[in-house]
Design a protein around this motif. Structure first.
Motif, PDB file in Angstrom:
ATOM      1  N   GLY A   1      39.327  42.783  49.683  1.00 57.34           N
ATOM      2  CA  GLY A   1      38.056  42.460  50.305  1.00 57.34           C
ATOM      3  C   GLY A   1      37.651  41.018  50.060  1.00 57.34           C
ATOM      4  N   ASN A   2      36.848  40.479  51.003  1.00 52.04           N
ATOM      5  CA  ASN A   2      36.514  39.052  50.931  1.00 52.04           C
ATOM      6  C   ASN A   2      35.145  38.752  51.515  1.00 52.04           C
ATOM      7  N   ASN A   3      34.241  39.736  51.462  1.00 51.61           N
ATOM      8  CA  ASN A   3      32.925  39.566  52.084  1.00 51.61           C
ATOM      9  C   ASN A   3      32.141  38.406  51.496  1.00 51.61           C
ATOM     10  N   ARG A   4      32.365  38.091  50.224  1.00 48.86           N
ATOM     11  CA  ARG A   4      31.619  37.034  49.543  1.00 48.86           C
ATOM     12  C   ARG A   4      32.502  35.839  49.190  1.00 48.86           C
ATOM     13  N   GLY A   5      33.642  35.746  49.858  1.00 50.25           N
ATOM     14  CA  GLY A   5      34.531  34.612  49.605  1.00 50.25           C
ATOM     15  C   GLY A   5      35.313  34.720  48.322  1.00 50.25           C
ATOM     16  N   GLU A   6      35.440  35.935  47.785  1.00 53.01           N
ATOM     17  CA  GLU A   6      36.067  36.115  46.478  1.00 53.01           C
ATOM     18  C   GLU A   6      37.571  35.869  46.462  1.00 53.01           C
ATOM     19  N   LEU A   7      38.191  35.766  47.651  1.00 52.72           N
ATOM     20  CA  LEU A   7      39.620  35.463  47.678  1.00 52.72           C
ATOM     21  C   LEU A   7      39.883  33.964  47.531  1.00 52.72           C
ATOM     22  N   GLY A   8      38.905  33.147  47.863  1.00 53.82           N
ATOM     23  CA  GLY A   8      39.063  31.705  47.708  1.00 53.82           C
ATOM     24  C   GLY A   8      39.899  31.046  48.777  1.00 53.82           C
ATOM     25  N   ASN A   9      40.032  31.695  49.940  1.00 49.26           N
ATOM     26  CA  ASN A   9      40.860  31.130  51.004  1.00 49.26           C
ATOM     27  C   ASN A   9      40.046  30.391  52.061  1.00 49.26           C
ATOM     28  N   GLY A  10      38.760  30.120  51.783  1.00 51.22           N
ATOM     29  CA  GLY A  10      37.924  29.367  52.708  1.00 51.22           C
ATOM     30  C   GLY A  10      37.336  30.186  53.828  1.00 51.22           C
TER      31      GLY A  10
ATOM     32  N   SER B   1      35.077  35.321  41.264  1.00 53.25           N
ATOM     33  CA  SER B   1      36.401  35.037  40.727  1.00 53.25           C
ATOM     34  C   SER B   1      36.388  33.749  39.916  1.00 53.25           C
ATOM     35  N   PHE B   2      37.171  33.742  38.851  1.00 50.84           N
ATOM     36  CA  PHE B   2      37.292  32.562  38.005  1.00 50.84           C
ATOM     37  C   PHE B   2      38.757  32.296  37.713  1.00 50.84           C
ATOM     38  N   GLY B   3      39.099  31.034  37.598  1.00 56.22           N
ATOM     39  CA  GLY B   3      40.452  30.651  37.228  1.00 56.22           C
ATOM     40  C   GLY B   3      40.431  29.482  36.268  1.00 56.22           C
ATOM     41  N   LEU B   4      41.309  29.524  35.291  1.00 55.73           N
ATOM     42  CA  LEU B   4      41.448  28.439  34.326  1.00 55.73           C
ATOM     43  C   LEU B   4      42.793  27.774  34.566  1.00 55.73           C
ATOM     44  N   LYS B   5      42.770  26.448  34.682  1.00 53.34           N
ATOM     45  CA  LYS B   5      44.003  25.705  34.919  1.00 53.34           C
ATOM     46  C   LYS B   5      44.583  25.189  33.608  1.00 53.34           C
ATOM     47  N   THR B   6      45.829  24.757  33.674  1.00 56.46           N
ATOM     48  CA  THR B   6      46.496  24.286  32.467  1.00 56.46           C
ATOM     49  C   THR B   6      45.903  22.983  31.944  1.00 56.46           C
ATOM     50  N   ASP B   7      45.143  22.271  32.777  1.00 61.02           N
ATOM     51  CA  ASP B   7      44.500  21.047  32.312  1.00 61.02           C
ATOM     52  C   ASP B   7      43.155  21.313  31.647  1.00 61.02           C
ATOM     53  N   GLY B   8      42.802  22.615  31.506  1.00 62.66           N
ATOM     54  CA  GLY B   8      41.559  23.001  30.843  1.00 62.66           C
ATOM     55  C   GLY B   8      40.361  23.084  31.761  1.00 62.66           C
ATOM     56  N   SER B   9      40.523  22.796  33.047  1.00 70.74           N
ATOM     57  CA  SER B   9      39.402  22.874  33.983  1.00 70.74           C
ATOM     58  C   SER B   9      39.166  24.314  34.417  1.00 70.74           C
ATOM     59  N   LEU B  10      37.901  24.664  34.606  1.00 73.19           N
ATOM     60  CA  LEU B  10      37.490  26.005  34.995  1.00 73.19           C
ATOM     61  C   LEU B  10      36.977  25.997  36.421  1.00 73.19           C
ATOM     62  N   TRP B  11      37.391  26.968  37.225  1.00 80.71           N
ATOM     63  CA  TRP B  11      37.053  27.043  38.643  1.00 80.71           C
ATOM     64  C   TRP B  11      36.441  28.415  38.947  1.00 80.71           C
ATOM     65  N   GLY B  12      35.503  28.428  39.885  1.00 84.17           N
ATOM     66  CA  GLY B  12      34.872  29.675  40.281  1.00 84.17           C
ATOM     67  C   GLY B  12      34.653  29.737  41.782  1.00 84.17           C
ATOM     68  N   TRP B  13      34.661  30.964  42.334  1.00 88.54           N
ATOM     69  CA  TRP B  13      34.414  31.145  43.762  1.00 88.54           C
ATOM     70  C   TRP B  13      33.992  32.599  43.997  1.00 88.54           C
ATOM     71  N   GLY B  14      33.365  32.833  45.145  1.00 85.91           N
ATOM     72  CA  GLY B  14      32.910  34.178  45.469  1.00 85.91           C
ATOM     73  C   GLY B  14      31.405  34.320  45.334  1.00 85.91           C
TER      74      GLY B  14
END
Length: 233
Positions: free
Chosen positions: A179-188, A218-231
């Protein structure tokens, strides 16, 4: 000493250095794993006597755990087969999922569960109305036992939300479906996907998490230590 801690919607768990775990809180579906249902537990209580637990995660009124020998265990709410034990009966104590001993990681969503095996294959079970199991819901609305998600063998971890799924491959790429009603997939878009779909071109995703009141953040942590969120926000 406490070496790990996690919370579900209305229950909590603490893992101690001796390999035991203790739970407390709401227990309508047996989600604290003490062998009984409905009666809440106001103080931490030890679950069983096994001392070889490795990873334990909580979801909405259920839990999943891996032992050091690679076996997978679940308990709690099971109305849609989200425990993966071939039934839709709630379980008030840990029960093994199949007989395989090669599970690597597990993630618990609102009504579905995802797990990765040591050979890099990805599996899912539970409710599938939005395609969160990577299958067309018109062909499979739910599954009471683990089913493979695609044929790729390079998955390393997954995260499960209310109606969507996220995962990272060995090359650090990010994938999403459901599901992606709130943009939780992060595909734009806000369009659902019923098969894993790559999100962006980055190859430095390290870990994932899903939260929010709708289970759609949704949240994602990258190897450079940056934190990303979407949805949902």
């Amino acid at each position: 000493a406490v070496v790990g801690f996690a919370t579900g919607w209305d229950h909590s768990i603490a893992v101690t250095s001796d390999g035991l775990f203790h739970t407390w809180g709401e227990n309508l579906a047996g989600q604290i794993g003490l062998g009984f249902k409905e009666t809440p537990q106001p103080v931490p209580s030890r679950v069983g006597t096994d001392t070889d637990w490795d990873t334990i995660v909580f979801g909405q009124s259920r839990a999943a755990a891996l032992k050091q020998n690679g076996t997978l265990w679940t308990w709690g709410l099971n109305g849609s087969g989200e425990l993966g034990d071939g039934t839709r009966v709630n379980r008030s104590a840990p029960g093994q999922v199949g007989r395989d001993s090669d599970w690597l990681s597990v993630a618990v969503g609102q009504s579905h569960t995802l797990a990765v095996k040591q050979n890099g294959t990805l599996w899912g079970w539970g409710f599938n109305p939005s395609g969160q199991l990577g299958r067309d819901p018109n062909q499979m609305l739910q599954s009471d036992a683990p089913v493979p998600i695609g044929t790729d063998r390079d998955w390393v971890l997954a995260a499960a939300g209310s109606s969507h799924s996220l995962a990272v491959k060995a090359d650090g790429s990010l994938w999403a479906w459901g599901g992606n009603n709130r943009g939780e997939l992060g595909n734009g878009t806000t369009e659902a996907r019923i098969v894993p779909t790559r999100i962006g071109t980055d190859t430095n995703w390290r870990t994932l998490a899903v939260g929010g009141i709708f289970g759609s953040t949704s949240f994602g942590l990258k190897t450079d230590g940056s934190l990303w969120g979407w949805g949902a926000n």
